[in-house]
Design a protein around this motif. Structure first.
Motif, PDB file in Angstrom:
ATOM      1  N   PRO A  48     -24.904 -52.585  15.831  1.00  0.00           N
ATOM      2  CA  PRO A  48     -23.767 -53.483  16.005  1.00  0.00           C
ATOM      3  C   PRO A  48     -22.959 -53.581  14.715  1.00  0.00           C
ATOM      4  CG  PRO A  48     -25.821 -54.714  15.849  1.00  0.00           C
ATOM      5  CD  PRO A  48     -26.186 -53.264  15.931  1.00  0.00           C
ATOM      6  N   VAL A  49     -21.662 -53.809  14.874  1.00  0.00           N
ATOM      7  CA  VAL A  49     -20.751 -53.882  13.729  1.00  0.00           C
ATOM      8  C   VAL A  49     -20.136 -55.269  13.684  1.00  0.00           C
ATOM      9  CG1 VAL A  49     -18.715 -52.873  12.631  1.00  0.00           C
ATOM     10  CG2 VAL A  49     -20.251 -51.429  13.983  1.00  0.00           C
ATOM     11  N   LEU A  50     -20.346 -55.991  12.577  1.00  0.00           N
ATOM     12  CA  LEU A  50     -19.828 -57.354  12.417  1.00  0.00           C
ATOM     13  C   LEU A  50     -18.677 -57.329  11.424  1.00  0.00           C
ATOM     14  CD1 LEU A  50     -23.236 -59.274  12.030  1.00  0.00           C
ATOM     15  CD2 LEU A  50     -22.131 -58.483  14.124  1.00  0.00           C
ATOM     16  N   ALA A  51     -17.482 -57.724  11.856  1.00  0.00           N
ATOM     17  CA  ALA A  51     -16.318 -57.762  10.965  1.00  0.00           C
ATOM     18  C   ALA A  51     -16.039 -59.213  10.582  1.00  0.00           C
ATOM     19  CB  ALA A  51     -15.101 -57.152  11.646  1.00  0.00           C
ATOM     20  N   PHE A  62     -27.734 -53.742  11.166  1.00  0.00           N
ATOM     21  CA  PHE A  62     -26.345 -53.862  11.597  1.00  0.00           C
ATOM     22  C   PHE A  62     -25.443 -53.480  10.433  1.00  0.00           C
ATOM     23  CE2 PHE A  62     -27.709 -57.934   9.909  1.00  0.00           C
ATOM     24  CZ  PHE A  62     -26.678 -58.286   9.047  1.00  0.00           C
ATOM     25  N   ILE A  63     -24.167 -53.247  10.741  1.00  0.00           N
ATOM     26  CA  ILE A  63     -23.173 -52.921   9.723  1.00  0.00           C
ATOM     27  C   ILE A  63     -22.202 -54.089   9.608  1.00  0.00           C
ATOM     28  CG2 ILE A  63     -21.229 -51.407   9.138  1.00  0.00           C
ATOM     29  CD1 ILE A  63     -22.791 -49.127  10.456  1.00  0.00           C
ATOM     30  N   ALA A  64     -21.967 -54.548   8.378  1.00  0.00           N
ATOM     31  CA  ALA A  64     -21.026 -55.641   8.132  1.00  0.00           C
ATOM     32  C   ALA A  64     -19.780 -55.082   7.442  1.00  0.00           C
ATOM     33  CB  ALA A  64     -21.670 -56.720   7.267  1.00  0.00           C
ATOM     34  N   ILE A  65     -18.614 -55.635   7.793  1.00  0.00           N
ATOM     35  CA  ILE A  65     -17.346 -55.222   7.181  1.00  0.00           C
ATOM     36  C   ILE A  65     -16.693 -56.445   6.552  1.00  0.00           C
ATOM     37  CG2 ILE A  65     -15.170 -54.000   7.507  1.00  0.00           C
ATOM     38  CD1 ILE A  65     -16.149 -52.998  10.170  1.00  0.00           C
ATOM     39  N   ASP A  66     -16.447 -56.366   5.250  1.00  0.00           N
ATOM     40  CA  ASP A  66     -15.712 -57.420   4.549  1.00  0.00           C
ATOM     41  C   ASP A  66     -14.236 -57.016   4.501  1.00  0.00           C
ATOM     42  OD1 ASP A  66     -15.065 -59.623   3.039  1.00  0.00           O
ATOM     43  OD2 ASP A  66     -15.562 -58.660   1.140  1.00  0.00           O
ATOM     44  N   THR A  67     -13.352 -57.962   4.735  1.00  0.00           N
ATOM     45  CA  THR A  67     -11.914 -57.648   4.778  1.00  0.00           C
ATOM     46  C   THR A  67     -11.143 -58.586   3.858  1.00  0.00           C
ATOM     47  OG1 THR A  67     -11.449 -59.185   6.601  1.00  0.00           O
ATOM     48  CG2 THR A  67     -12.135 -56.962   7.201  1.00  0.00           C
TER      49      THR A  67
END
Length: 467
Positions: free
Chosen positions: A3-6, A52-57
């Protein structure tokens, strides 16, 4: 797939702090200053054996200009890549007009999201969340990213329903090769070239930006599955298509593959994102083959410059085979299979205890471990601990004090002796348990002190009698 959490929200609501908390790292720069994060930052996290993969923006305000507009575009791309969006708001600042704009955009995309009320430290969580219920969200997640309060319940909600051991599609067979790299380095061109001139492959499905494409095929009796991180079209349409690439897809493909085939653009040189992908391959323990693409048409001086840069910046992956290819014209593409096969063979090789112990003994004989506090570190025997990556478990005494340079020496010795190529090797060190310490485990501190005092007195009396 993972899962990818943005993480999205206004500037300075604590996205980077939560990112560092989720990934247990300090990869994202944190300061009390809005607009510090500009590019998307990717990291891997784990929770209850589920990765899981986390994305910081960067922050979104809705009225960006100049570089801020680019930052907002990066955030919108992260929303498209994500499985679940974490929409952060500031409990201490309350609802801002920008929060409403971001929420409207999330609802228009149809992406599942959770409203995270950050910075509730020093406040009553229910009271801090009361204002945000006016946004029309059924469930809120109050937390304090700096302290980690509330993160567990948030992750439980995000990862509910995801299978931690979700396998690749059933059609994946043979050696799985993940073709990964930066945008426009020639991934799709190389995949079409590897599949052969006569093969027509059409995978043109909009809205599948998070899914890798699995393409099984055979070559000279060996089964392979190519995992492509960009859409694959007919050879005639490749030039007309702008490759859709996301870092997430590459990370997922690498995790699921046996061998990672990393493509680097020779004309643009080695950039930071290439090194980040290489680092992720090593952390994942996957076998690695590097292809320097677009080698054709470069003059001698340019080729020498690229070779020099490779020697300087790829020292930490000296185990990987490097090929200079042209995916467009097919030069050197056939040689990739030999390296892929060798890397896969090395990564899945059966390692016997007697062979590993003999190599360890020879290594210690040639170069003994250092002494610590007047006592030499002893390495007794070695055995296999796993495959892909090959893991070698070494037992001995004081192994926890073995310096890093000696572990690297052992890794290179095992690699040379076992003729392994294209795969990282992991060394695990285990110390033999002290029998005296083991007997004291069930005693209270007072009993242990009394026992040691008696032993000390006996030793002193024995020495007195000898005198």
């Amino acid at each position: 797939m993972q899962p990818v959490l943005a993480l999205v929200g206004r500037p300075n609501v604590g996205k980077s702090t939560l990112f560092n908390r989720l990934t247990r790292s300090r990869d994202a720069i944190v300061a009390n200053m809005p607009g510090l994060t500009r590019d998307r930052q990717y990291g891997e996290g784990k929770f209850n054996d589920m990765s899981f993969i986390a994305i910081d923006t960067g922050g979104i305000t809705g009225h960006e200009a100049g570089i801020d507009a680019e930052m907002a575009a990066q955030s919108l791309l992260a929303i498209e890549e994500a499985s679940i969006c974490l929409f952060l708001v500031d409990a201490q600042a309350g609802i801002a007009p920008d929060d409403t704009k971001i929420l409207d955009h999330l609802r228009k995309t149809g992406k599942p999201f959770h409203l995270v009320v950050n910075k509730v430290d020093g406040l009553d969580p229910d009271q801090a969340c009361a204002e945000f219920y006016s946004l029309g969200v059924e469930r809120l997640f109050p937390l304090t990213a700096t302290q980690g309060r509330g993160v567990k319940s948030l992750l439980e909600a995000c990862l509910q329903g995801w299978d931690g051991d979700q396998a690749a599609p059933e059609k994946a067979r043979g050696i799985k090769i993940a073709v990964s790299g930066r945008p426009n380095v020639g991934k799709s061109t190389l995949v079409n070239r590897m599949l052969g001139e006569d093969r027509v492959v059409v995978y043109d499905q909009p809205g599948t930006t998070r899914d890798s494409v699995y393409i099984p095929f055979e070559r000279r009796g060996q089964a392979y599955t190519l995992i492509d991180t960009a859409g694959i079209r007919r050879r005639g349409k490749t030039k007309e298509t702008v490759e859709k690439f996301s870092v997430v897809k590459s990370l997922q493909a690498i995790k699921d593959a046996h061998v990672a085939l990393l493509i680097v653009d020779a004309r643009e040189g080695i950039v930071e994102q290439d090194l980040h992908l290489l680092g992720y391959v090593i952390e994942s323990g996957r076998a690695l083959v590097i292809a320097i693409n677009k080698w054709d048409g470069m003059d001698g001086d340019e080729k020498d410059r690229v070779r020099s840069e490779i020697r300087r910046r790829f020292t930490f992956v000296d185990f990987a085979k490097i090929h200079f290819i042209s995916a467009l014209h097919g030069t050197g593409v056939g040689d990739l299979y030999k390296s892929v096969n060798k890397a896969y063979e090395s990564a899945t090789k059966e390692l016997g205890t007697s062979v590993l112990t003999r190599i360890l003994e020879d290594a210690v004989l040639d170069h003994a471990p250092p002494t610590v506090n007047g006592r030499r570190i002893k390495l007794r025997y070695a055995h296999a601990g796993g495959q892909n990556p090959p893991t070698i478990v070494i037992h001995g005494k004081q192994t926890n004090k073995l310096p890093g340079h000696y572990s690297r020496y052992l890794e290179k010795t095992f690699r040379t002796a076992l003729k392994m190529e294209g795969t990282p090797i992991r060394i695990e060190l285990k110390s033999d348990e002290n029998p005296f310490t083991r007997k004291e485990k069930n005693l209270s501190p007072r009993q242990i002190a009394q026992k040691r005092r008696i032993a000390k007195n006996r030793k002193a009396n024995k020495q007195g009698r000898r005198a």
